[in-house]
Scaffold this motif. Sequence first.
Motif, PDB file in Angstrom:
ATOM      1  N   UNK A   1       2.671   7.202 -12.374  1.00 13.25           N
ATOM      2  CA  UNK A   1       3.187   6.406 -11.588  1.00 13.25           C
ATOM      3  C   UNK A   1       4.408   6.086 -12.896  1.00 13.25           C
ATOM      4  N   UNK A   2       5.543   5.138 -12.273  1.00 17.06           N
ATOM      5  CA  UNK A   2       6.437   4.652 -12.941  1.00 17.06           C
ATOM      6  C   UNK A   2       6.214   3.366 -12.601  1.00 17.06           C
ATOM      7  N   UNK A   3       6.690   2.020 -12.929  1.00 20.53           N
ATOM      8  CA  UNK A   3       7.155   0.376 -13.002  1.00 20.53           C
ATOM      9  C   UNK A   3       5.158   0.378 -11.565  1.00 20.53           C
ATOM     10  N   UNK A   4       4.508   1.337 -12.101  1.00 21.68           N
ATOM     11  CA  UNK A   4       3.142   1.054 -11.745  1.00 21.68           C
ATOM     12  C   UNK A   4       3.196   1.074 -10.069  1.00 21.68           C
ATOM     13  N   UNK A   5       4.606   2.192  -9.272  1.00 21.28           N
ATOM     14  CA  UNK A   5       4.565   2.844  -8.718  1.00 21.28           C
ATOM     15  C   UNK A   5       4.093   4.152  -8.332  1.00 21.28           C
ATOM     16  N   UNK A   6       3.479   4.809  -7.129  1.00 17.15           N
ATOM     17  CA  UNK A   6       2.875   6.284  -7.218  1.00 17.15           C
ATOM     18  C   UNK A   6       4.567   6.867  -7.103  1.00 17.15           C
ATOM     19  N   UNK A   7       4.286   8.039  -7.784  1.00 16.98           N
ATOM     20  CA  UNK A   7       5.605   9.171  -7.542  1.00 16.98           C
ATOM     21  C   UNK A   7       5.172  10.815  -7.436  1.00 16.98           C
ATOM     22  N   UNK A   8       3.836  10.570  -8.221  1.00 19.20           N
ATOM     23  CA  UNK A   8       3.158  12.297  -7.425  1.00 19.20           C
ATOM     24  C   UNK A   8       1.739  11.333  -7.037  1.00 19.20           C
ATOM     25  N   UNK A   9       1.222  12.141  -6.657  1.00 19.13           N
ATOM     26  CA  UNK A   9      -0.385  12.248  -5.458  1.00 19.13           C
ATOM     27  C   UNK A   9      -0.664  14.104  -5.284  1.00 19.13           C
ATOM     28  N   UNK A  10      -2.314  13.633  -5.454  1.00 21.49           N
ATOM     29  CA  UNK A  10      -2.639  15.214  -4.907  1.00 21.49           C
ATOM     30  C   UNK A  10      -4.059  14.513  -4.185  1.00 21.49           C
ATOM     31  N   UNK A  11      -4.510  15.988  -3.456  1.00 20.66           N
ATOM     32  CA  UNK A  11      -6.009  15.777  -2.950  1.00 20.66           C
ATOM     33  C   UNK A  11      -6.116  17.390  -3.163  1.00 20.66           C
ATOM     34  N   UNK A  12      -7.461  16.821  -3.698  1.00 21.60           N
ATOM     35  CA  UNK A  12      -8.602  16.414  -4.093  1.00 21.60           C
ATOM     36  C   UNK A  12      -7.920  15.877  -5.339  1.00 21.60           C
ATOM     37  N   UNK A  13      -8.495  14.764  -5.810  1.00 21.48           N
ATOM     38  CA  UNK A  13      -8.719  14.761  -7.212  1.00 21.48           C
ATOM     39  C   UNK A  13      -9.158  15.865  -8.129  1.00 21.48           C
ATOM     40  N   UNK A  14      -7.856  15.816  -9.235  1.00 21.80           N
ATOM     41  CA  UNK A  14      -8.860  17.302 -10.485  1.00 21.80           C
ATOM     42  C   UNK A  14      -9.769  16.682 -11.285  1.00 21.80           C
ATOM     43  N   UNK A  15     -10.713  17.216 -11.240  1.00 22.68           N
ATOM     44  CA  UNK A  15     -11.786  17.229 -12.435  1.00 22.68           C
ATOM     45  C   UNK A  15     -12.903  16.546 -12.076  1.00 22.68           C
ATOM     46  N   UNK A  16     -13.142  16.020 -10.981  1.00 22.53           N
ATOM     47  CA  UNK A  16     -14.718  15.410 -10.916  1.00 22.53           C
ATOM     48  C   UNK A  16     -15.609  15.984 -10.709  1.00 22.53           C
ATOM     49  N   UNK A  17     -16.781  15.360 -11.383  1.00 23.01           N
ATOM     50  CA  UNK A  17     -17.999  15.869 -10.452  1.00 23.01           C
ATOM     51  C   UNK A  17     -17.854  15.734  -8.985  1.00 23.01           C
ATOM     52  N   UNK A  18     -19.010  16.295  -8.651  1.00 25.46           N
ATOM     53  CA  UNK A  18     -19.429  16.661  -6.601  1.00 25.46           C
ATOM     54  C   UNK A  18     -19.948  15.072  -6.747  1.00 25.46           C
ATOM     55  N   UNK A  19     -21.259  15.174  -7.836  1.00 28.02           N
ATOM     56  CA  UNK A  19     -21.773  13.465  -7.555  1.00 28.02           C
ATOM     57  C   UNK A  19     -20.856  12.137  -7.897  1.00 28.02           C
ATOM     58  N   UNK A  20     -19.820  12.414  -8.553  1.00 29.17           N
ATOM     59  CA  UNK A  20     -19.055  11.364  -8.344  1.00 29.17           C
ATOM     60  C   UNK A  20     -18.086  11.308  -7.123  1.00 29.17           C
ATOM     61  N   UNK A  21     -17.562  11.972  -7.061  1.00 27.65           N
ATOM     62  CA  UNK A  21     -16.908  11.922  -5.806  1.00 27.65           C
ATOM     63  C   UNK A  21     -17.701  11.178  -4.681  1.00 27.65           C
ATOM     64  N   UNK A  22     -18.944  11.927  -4.140  1.00 28.24           N
ATOM     65  CA  UNK A  22     -20.281  10.838  -3.542  1.00 28.24           C
ATOM     66  C   UNK A  22     -20.157   9.972  -3.923  1.00 28.24           C
TER      67      UNK A  22
END
Length: 665
Positions: A232-253
């Motif tokens: 983000x810049x100025x609290x506004x998003x610049x790049x977004x992606x799905x799914x969020x990289x690097x999250x463990x399966x149990x955290x996603x659930x």
Amino acid sequence: MFDKILIANRGEIACRVAATCRWLGVKSVAVYSDADANAKHVAACDEAVHIGGASAADSYLRIERIIDAARATGAQAIHPGYGFLSENEDFAHACDEAGIVFIGPPVSAIAAMGSKAAAKALMHAAAVPLVPGYHGDDQDPALLQREADRIGYPVLLKASAGGGGKGMRVVERSGDFAAALASCKREAASSFGNDRVLIEKYLTRPRHVEVQVFADKHGGAVYLFDRDCSVQRRHQKVLEEAPAPGLAGEVRRAMGEAAVAAARAVDYVGAGTVEFIMTGADFYFMEMNTRLQVEHPVTEMVTGLDLVEWQLRVAGGEPLPLAQADLKVNGHALEARIYAESPARGFLPSTGTLKHLRMPEGVEFATGASVRIDSGVREGDTITPFYDPMIAKLIVHGATRADALATMQRALEACEIVGPQTNVEFLQRLVTSEPFATADLDTGLIERHHDALFAPRDKPLREALALACAALLRRERGAARGASPWDGLAHWRLNGGYTQSFVWRDLDGDALLSARFAHDGRAQTLASGAADAEPFAWWLGGGEREYGVTLGNSRVTGRVFIDGDVFHVFCLGAAFAFEWQDLLAHAADAEHGEGRLTAPMPGKVIAVLVKPGAVVEKGAPLIVMEAMKMEHTIGAPSAGKVTEVLYAVGDQVADGAQLLVLEAE
């Protein structure tokens, strides 16, 4: 399914909704302001209704005019898009009163989640983890100061009714709190008509991860997985992606289930986004956006679903098309927001006509393409100071994150935009940077890597200059051919060759460049600057404005857009702007006088903080402007005395207009 809907928005999201309507056979109605009479979204719909003046307050925020337009055209439902009235409970209530379906959640859900403070209270009652902070009704500045001191700095001030980065301030020290609070409240009142704020502990190096939820009128609710929106810049998003990289399966659930629980707690219906802030594997509720998000395409790309179609079906009373067990993630998607703005000037928005606009080969608003382009503007349109300066959203899909990243790099290199300044080159640097490539993500990524992201970049200047010379030679000869056969011999010499000297100004680097083209009757050469002349040849490529050159042992193709005497060259993934100098008329650029302070962009003066005769220190705030829904404070470039103030509160000023006169010490 509805027969006709009205789209109460503009730009890219209005075009996006209209596209799904076409696929479903639903008629669509556009609304437009004075500034948008010839806009792309007007042409994309079956009908269009004028609703007022250029400013949003005179048009897209006029509830009664939008309701009247829906009645007049026989629209059965209204899609609010995002921004404007999309999360306005009065608008949703007005739709209900008029017997028009609001394609969004019930009024009660908007009210519950529309106030950040109220939403925090709901989540606290539901045992959803919250960031330490103050969300109370008492807005006494002294109390707010004490609460911030209690929480501990840094703290984040947020407009309670806000969103999109408006009305947000990070406060590092207690001594800075009062000024930040005043500014935050002023911007919140201007943007949302409500100056209430909340305070949260500002977490260092957090990630911003959100979950897409959907609920129907029959008790069904699902989550469509997660997105990372940390960059983000100025609290506004610049790049977004799905799914969020690097999250463990149990955290996603756990995040997905928490998001669904939040939606159920307010009897939610339709599309919504529950936003979390993360440190490590811990996540905390931030807010719920009761609408479709700007970044919804990345979810569509990895699920293969049309979320706007889901919105229409759910609003029409149908159950959710799929159950949670039927939903799957396929591959990885990235979205880059291409803005008319100047990253080097603190990401200030830029305005102007899109004289040339060429995007990479892709499909507009398609969920199944590897490259997708969502845009609300066309070549020839003007980016005005009245609305958000987005030019397009560039969305890509790949089997893996690495595949998607490679596709995004190629797609950004293929973007060609002439007119307002853009963030395309900055996005290229960002997606190729080591922290983004390795998914070392947090909301401070841009600030933390500022020096690397804004460092001078090696660009193929020699090759670009050769392409500019080729385009200039073609322009001279092309004009001659159009006159008479004899003019075609303009450079012919009896028993000899000829030499032409070109002087260019590199508009990006503000430097003069020279080139010498020579033709001895048998061979051509080109010398750049003091370098030795090299064998040179050029030809027209197969595409529009496409040129090819050989220079020494190098062979390169590129595209050149000519705007008067400015040659915009796009080659080898880089963009250049060279202004051809008429040597007879060339003069040095005019210099600004000392102490001159100018508007960084078109906008309105909302505060004058000094009077003539005031003695100020370097950096002291002098004037506050509002443009593109953001505040910009003009500070003193040096210590001195204010001798004249040229504008008053409420005045509109042009880009570069002198605001006041400061007599430097």
